[in-house]
Design an enzyme around this catalytic site. Structure first.
Site, PDB file in Angstrom:
ATOM      1  N   GLY A  68       0.812  -1.204   0.000  1.00 59.73           N
ATOM      2  CA  GLY A  68       0.000   0.000   0.000  1.00 59.73           C
ATOM      3  C   GLY A  68       0.843   1.250   0.000  1.00 59.73           C
ATOM      4  CB  SER A  69      -0.132   4.667   0.818  1.00 58.89           C
ATOM      5  OG  SER A  69      -0.508   4.662   2.176  1.00 58.89           O
ATOM      6  CB  SER A  70       4.511   6.432   2.107  1.00 58.88           C
ATOM      7  OG  SER A  70       3.666   7.554   1.912  1.00 58.88           O
TER       8      SER A  70
END
Length: 143
Positions: A68-70
């Protein structure tokens, strides 16, 4: 597979130092941080994840890695601040999300093991992570 009470030792690379021991929570899947975990209770909320609804708080989280994202590192950092972080992390796939995540979570973390943790560790096993020495000790509880 090891029998109940049998101890297995794996060696790997420690990323965040320290020693922790606890019950294993195992998944072969990566875990999403942003939208995948609820940091207040330290549980997986990703609807299609095999651990959905289960808490990693105080357990040794054995998983593939971060996806997923940071925001992944932020969610696990928040779990630490709320007292619901895992006791330690054991994972197999390194990326920037998990590298930062284990640092901000401040729990012993180990990777690059000389054996397959998914074949050797089952949820409920007692696991000791010595990230200072790069050593993972598994005591089987199941049959």
């Amino acid at each position: 597979m090891a029998r109940s009470g049998e101890t297995v030792v794996l060696r790997g690379r420690g990323l965040v130092g320290g020693v922790a021991e606890g019950e294993a929570l195992v998944t072969r899947e990566a875990i999403s941080g942003w939208g995948g975990v609820e940091p207040r209770k330290g549980r997986v909320i990703e609807s299609r994840h095999e651990l959905v609804g289960q808490s990693f708080a105080g357990k040794v989280l054995v998983f593939r890695g971060a996806k997923g994202s940071s925001g992944w590192s932020g969610m696990f950092h928040m779990s630490r601040l709320m007292g619901s972080a895992p006791a330690a992390m054991v994972f197999t796939t390194m990326n920037t999300k998990i590298a930062l995540g284990v640092v901000v979570t401040h729990v012993p973390a180990i990777t690059d093991l000389d054996g397959d943790p998914f074949e050797l560790i089952a949820t409920g096993d007692l696991v000791r992570v010595d990230a200072d020495r790069g050593e993972l000790t598994i005591t089987r509880r199941g049959g």
